[in-house]
Design a protein around this motif. Structure first.
Motif, PDB file in Angstrom:
ATOM      1  N   GLY A 209      61.283  -7.467  26.223  1.00 32.78           N
ATOM      2  CA  GLY A 209      61.795  -8.661  25.559  1.00 32.78           C
ATOM      3  C   GLY A 209      63.269  -8.876  25.851  1.00 32.78           C
ATOM      4  N   LEU A 210      64.031  -7.785  25.878  1.00 28.53           N
ATOM      5  CA  LEU A 210      65.458  -7.895  26.205  1.00 28.53           C
ATOM      6  C   LEU A 210      65.658  -8.387  27.635  1.00 28.53           C
ATOM      7  CD1 LEU A 210      67.421  -4.815  24.826  1.00 28.53           C
ATOM      8  CD2 LEU A 210      67.593  -7.198  24.124  1.00 28.53           C
ATOM      9  N   VAL A 211      64.848  -7.838  28.553  1.00 30.34           N
ATOM     10  CA  VAL A 211      64.942  -8.260  29.953  1.00 30.34           C
ATOM     11  C   VAL A 211      64.637  -9.749  30.073  1.00 30.34           C
ATOM     12  CG1 VAL A 211      63.833  -8.049  32.205  1.00 30.34           C
ATOM     13  CG2 VAL A 211      64.494  -5.988  30.942  1.00 30.34           C
ATOM     14  N   GLU A 212      63.588 -10.197  29.400  1.00 26.84           N
ATOM     15  CA  GLU A 212      63.221 -11.613  29.459  1.00 26.84           C
ATOM     16  C   GLU A 212      64.347 -12.492  28.931  1.00 26.84           C
ATOM     17  OE1 GLU A 212      59.772 -14.634  27.686  1.00 26.84           O
ATOM     18  OE2 GLU A 212      59.547 -12.448  27.490  1.00 26.84           O
ATOM     19  N   TRP A 213      64.931 -12.085  27.801  1.00 29.37           N
ATOM     20  CA  TRP A 213      66.026 -12.867  27.227  1.00 29.37           C
ATOM     21  C   TRP A 213      67.208 -12.913  28.186  1.00 29.37           C
ATOM     22  CZ3 TRP A 213      71.112 -11.780  26.015  1.00 29.37           C
ATOM     23  CH2 TRP A 213      71.776 -12.723  25.227  1.00 29.37           C
ATOM     24  N   ALA A 214      67.557 -11.755  28.763  1.00 28.55           N
ATOM     25  CA  ALA A 214      68.711 -11.706  29.660  1.00 28.55           C
ATOM     26  C   ALA A 214      68.479 -12.559  30.905  1.00 28.55           C
ATOM     27  CB  ALA A 214      68.998 -10.257  30.049  1.00 28.55           C
ATOM     28  N   GLN A 215      67.267 -12.550  31.423  1.00 28.89           N
ATOM     29  CA  GLN A 215      66.996 -13.373  32.603  1.00 28.89           C
ATOM     30  C   GLN A 215      67.080 -14.861  32.275  1.00 28.89           C
ATOM     31  OE1 GLN A 215      63.250 -11.488  34.052  1.00 28.89           O
ATOM     32  NE2 GLN A 215      64.458 -10.960  35.855  1.00 28.89           N
ATOM     33  N   GLU A 216      66.660 -15.219  31.091  1.00 28.61           N
ATOM     34  CA  GLU A 216      66.786 -16.619  30.683  1.00 28.61           C
ATOM     35  C   GLU A 216      68.254 -17.043  30.609  1.00 28.61           C
ATOM     36  OE1 GLU A 216      64.763 -16.721  26.977  1.00 28.61           O
ATOM     37  OE2 GLU A 216      62.758 -16.856  27.875  1.00 28.61           O
ATOM     38  N   GLN A 217      69.142 -16.065  30.356  1.00 32.30           N
ATOM     39  CA  GLN A 217      70.576 -16.366  30.270  1.00 32.30           C
ATOM     40  C   GLN A 217      71.264 -16.307  31.631  1.00 32.30           C
ATOM     41  OE1 GLN A 217      71.433 -17.309  27.125  1.00 32.30           O
ATOM     42  NE2 GLN A 217      69.262 -16.833  26.761  1.00 32.30           N
ATOM     43  N   TRP A 219      70.834 -13.444  33.979  1.00 34.80           N
ATOM     44  CA  TRP A 219      70.952 -12.094  34.557  1.00 34.80           C
ATOM     45  C   TRP A 219      69.786 -11.854  35.521  1.00 34.80           C
ATOM     46  CZ3 TRP A 219      67.548  -7.849  33.779  1.00 34.80           C
ATOM     47  CH2 TRP A 219      68.008  -6.627  34.297  1.00 34.80           C
ATOM     48  N   ARG A 220      70.083 -11.586  36.775  1.00 32.34           N
ATOM     49  CA  ARG A 220      69.069 -11.293  37.797  1.00 32.34           C
ATOM     50  C   ARG A 220      67.837 -12.204  37.654  1.00 32.34           C
ATOM     51  NH1 ARG A 220      68.654  -4.859  39.113  1.00 32.34           N
ATOM     52  NH2 ARG A 220      70.714  -4.183  38.420  1.00 32.34           N
ATOM     53  N   PRO A 221      68.015 -13.485  37.663  1.00 34.80           N
ATOM     54  CA  PRO A 221      66.935 -14.399  37.275  1.00 34.80           C
ATOM     55  C   PRO A 221      65.734 -14.394  38.211  1.00 34.80           C
ATOM     56  CG  PRO A 221      68.790 -15.612  38.176  1.00 34.80           C
ATOM     57  CD  PRO A 221      69.253 -14.208  38.007  1.00 34.80           C
ATOM     58  N   GLU A 222      65.914 -14.025  39.473  1.00 31.77           N
ATOM     59  CA  GLU A 222      64.815 -14.100  40.433  1.00 31.77           C
ATOM     60  C   GLU A 222      64.071 -12.772  40.604  1.00 31.77           C
ATOM     61  OE1 GLU A 222      63.989 -17.009  41.511  1.00 31.77           O
ATOM     62  OE2 GLU A 222      65.728 -17.860  40.480  1.00 31.77           O
ATOM     63  N   GLN A 223      64.525 -11.711  39.967  1.00 37.46           N
ATOM     64  CA  GLN A 223      63.903 -10.399  40.150  1.00 37.46           C
ATOM     65  C   GLN A 223      62.806 -10.187  39.116  1.00 37.46           C
ATOM     66  OE1 GLN A 223      66.534  -7.059  40.747  1.00 37.46           O
ATOM     67  NE2 GLN A 223      68.172  -8.364  41.512  1.00 37.46           N
ATOM     68  N   ARG A 224      61.665  -9.701  39.576  1.00 37.68           N
ATOM     69  CA  ARG A 224      60.524  -9.524  38.678  1.00 37.68           C
ATOM     70  C   ARG A 224      60.209  -8.067  38.380  1.00 37.68           C
ATOM     71  NH1 ARG A 224      61.783 -13.158  36.935  1.00 37.68           N
ATOM     72  NH2 ARG A 224      61.241 -15.350  37.333  1.00 37.68           N
ATOM     73  N   ASP A 225      60.927  -7.150  38.995  1.00 43.21           N
ATOM     74  CA  ASP A 225      60.632  -5.735  38.787  1.00 43.21           C
ATOM     75  C   ASP A 225      61.738  -5.008  38.031  1.00 43.21           C
ATOM     76  OD1 ASP A 225      62.486  -5.959  40.784  1.00 43.21           O
ATOM     77  OD2 ASP A 225      61.568  -4.483  42.122  1.00 43.21           O
ATOM     78  N   VAL A 226      62.630  -5.752  37.395  1.00 43.00           N
ATOM     79  CA  VAL A 226      63.730  -5.125  36.662  1.00 43.00           C
ATOM     80  C   VAL A 226      63.241  -4.662  35.283  1.00 43.00           C
ATOM     81  CG1 VAL A 226      65.631  -6.249  37.848  1.00 43.00           C
ATOM     82  CG2 VAL A 226      64.508  -7.411  35.935  1.00 43.00           C
ATOM     83  N   THR A 227      63.922  -3.672  34.737  1.00 50.89           N
ATOM     84  CA  THR A 227      63.526  -3.074  33.468  1.00 50.89           C
ATOM     85  C   THR A 227      64.713  -2.980  32.520  1.00 50.89           C
ATOM     86  OG1 THR A 227      64.076  -0.806  34.151  1.00 50.89           O
ATOM     87  CG2 THR A 227      61.873  -1.638  34.740  1.00 50.89           C
ATOM     88  N   GLY A 228      64.438  -2.495  31.310  1.00 52.37           N
ATOM     89  CA  GLY A 228      65.503  -2.262  30.355  1.00 52.37           C
ATOM     90  C   GLY A 228      66.508  -1.240  30.845  1.00 52.37           C
ATOM     91  N   VAL A 229      66.074  -0.299  31.672  1.00 53.12           N
ATOM     92  CA  VAL A 229      66.996   0.689  32.251  1.00 53.12           C
ATOM     93  C   VAL A 229      68.002  -0.014  33.161  1.00 53.12           C
ATOM     94  CG1 VAL A 229      67.173   2.700  33.759  1.00 53.12           C
ATOM     95  CG2 VAL A 229      65.333   2.568  32.068  1.00 53.12           C
TER      96      VAL A 229
END
Length: 332
Positions: A209-217, A219-229
């Motif tokens: 959920g954090l990753v999704e929120w950050a991408q909406e803002q 952060w790394r918007p085009e990457q689909r394999d990023v994680t909370g780490v």
């Protein structure tokens, strides 16, 4: 890893070990990982292995994967016999029957986990509880809450869960779900949650959920394999959106823990799970929010700390369901 740790440690490679009939096979099943350990009666981990929770498998395929991991870990431990099986698994589940339907493991819906384990380890006690409950038990038994009677244990990872030990004993509640802090509402106008509610702690603070929120803002918007780490790493390097995401999670956690503290009169809140390893990026805003909202004198005495047993908290807690069942097992 050295051989002198009382709990959470394991023998150095190739160290001979005499197995005990009281060794416990401990299993931790979550949306991110499958972990298995053989745990000695005192809480020390004798053997440990883990894999990423595989996607794309059906129910039986996932079960066979778990069987293989259990067999390998028992063989690696050198134990000659087992005294029981303790398991922490993501929920929801029926309890104590442990037909499990983990939100983050879609392959298992109403999967008869306890029955399968009982059939495989016939004659041994098999005890299954929520994975976050096992973290609470592990931290009370051998971790950050050792010597305290009132402890909240939490997992912040793919999901957010918790368990409660009050007056020195695990509290199950009417359905085994007591302590499920992940569905405390921290923002009534917040994002929708998988449970069907809105603004739950889990909806805000869980890693995906954090990753999704950050991408909406942005952060790394085009990457689909990023994680909370990855998000936590960028926060440590000063990325402003990643920092905001960590503050957002920490604030939500602090509010939820303050509420739980006022309700349950806690002494310690111990936080485990992958996201908890973010360190100060998560714990500083958590502490700030907690101190803002925990205003009663008794609530301000609570210690909010990382899980002392790290990633083995849930496994050691699962073992304690068998080894110390007088405190931690209230069924059968």
């Amino acid at each position: 890893m050295t051989d002198d740790r009382t709990a959470g440690g394991g023998p150095t490679p190739h160290t001979p070990r005499v197995g005990s009939a009281d060794d416990i096979l401990a299993v931790d099943i979550g949306g991110t990982k499958l972990a298995v350990a053989v745990v000695e009666p005192g809480g020390r981990v004798a053997a440990y292995d883990r894999i990423e929770t595989p996607g794309g498998l059906d129910a039986e395929g996932l079960w066979r994967t778990l069987e293989s991991l259990m067999d390998k870990t028992v063989a690696d431990s050198g134990t000659t016999s087992l005294g029981g099986v303790g398991v922490g698994c993501g929920g929801p589940m029926t309890w104590p029957e442990a037909e499990v339907s983990p939100l983050n493991i879609p392959a298992w819906r109403d999967f008869p986990l306890r029955d399968r384990l009982r059939a495989r380890y016939a004659g041994l006690p098999v005890r299954v509880h929520n994975d976050a409950v096992c973290v609470a038990v592990g931290e009370h038994w051998r971790g950050a809450g050792r010597g305290r009677d009132n402890v909240l244990g939490m997992v912040v990872s793919t999901g957010v869960g918790g368990g409660l030990v009050l007056d020195g004993h695990l509290i199950d509640g009417a359905s085994g779900n007591a302590g499920h802090i992940g569905h405390v509402v921290v923002d009534p106008e917040g994002p929708p949650c998988k449970c069907g509610g809105r603004g739950c702690l889990e909806a805000i603070a869980r890693g995906p959920g954090l990753v999704e929120w950050a991408q909406e803002q942005g952060w790394r918007p085009e990457q689909r394999d990023v994680t909370g780490v990855d998000l936590a790493g960028d926060a440590r390097r000063g990325h402003p959106i990643a920092e905001s995401a960590m503050r957002r999670a920490g604030r939500a956690l602090g509010i939820a823990i303050a509420s739980a503290t006022h309700l349950c009169d806690l002494e310690v809140a111990a936080i485990g799970g992958g996201l908890s390893q973010a360190g100060a990026m998560l714990f500083d805003p958590l502490e700030e929010a907690f101190r803002t909202h925990a205003r009663m004198e008794f609530a301000r005495q609570v210690q909010v700390v990382p899980a002392a047993l790290g990633q083995t908290s849930g496994l050691i807690g699962a073992a304690a369901l068998v080894v110390a069942g007088d405190r931690y097992w209230n069924a059968d």
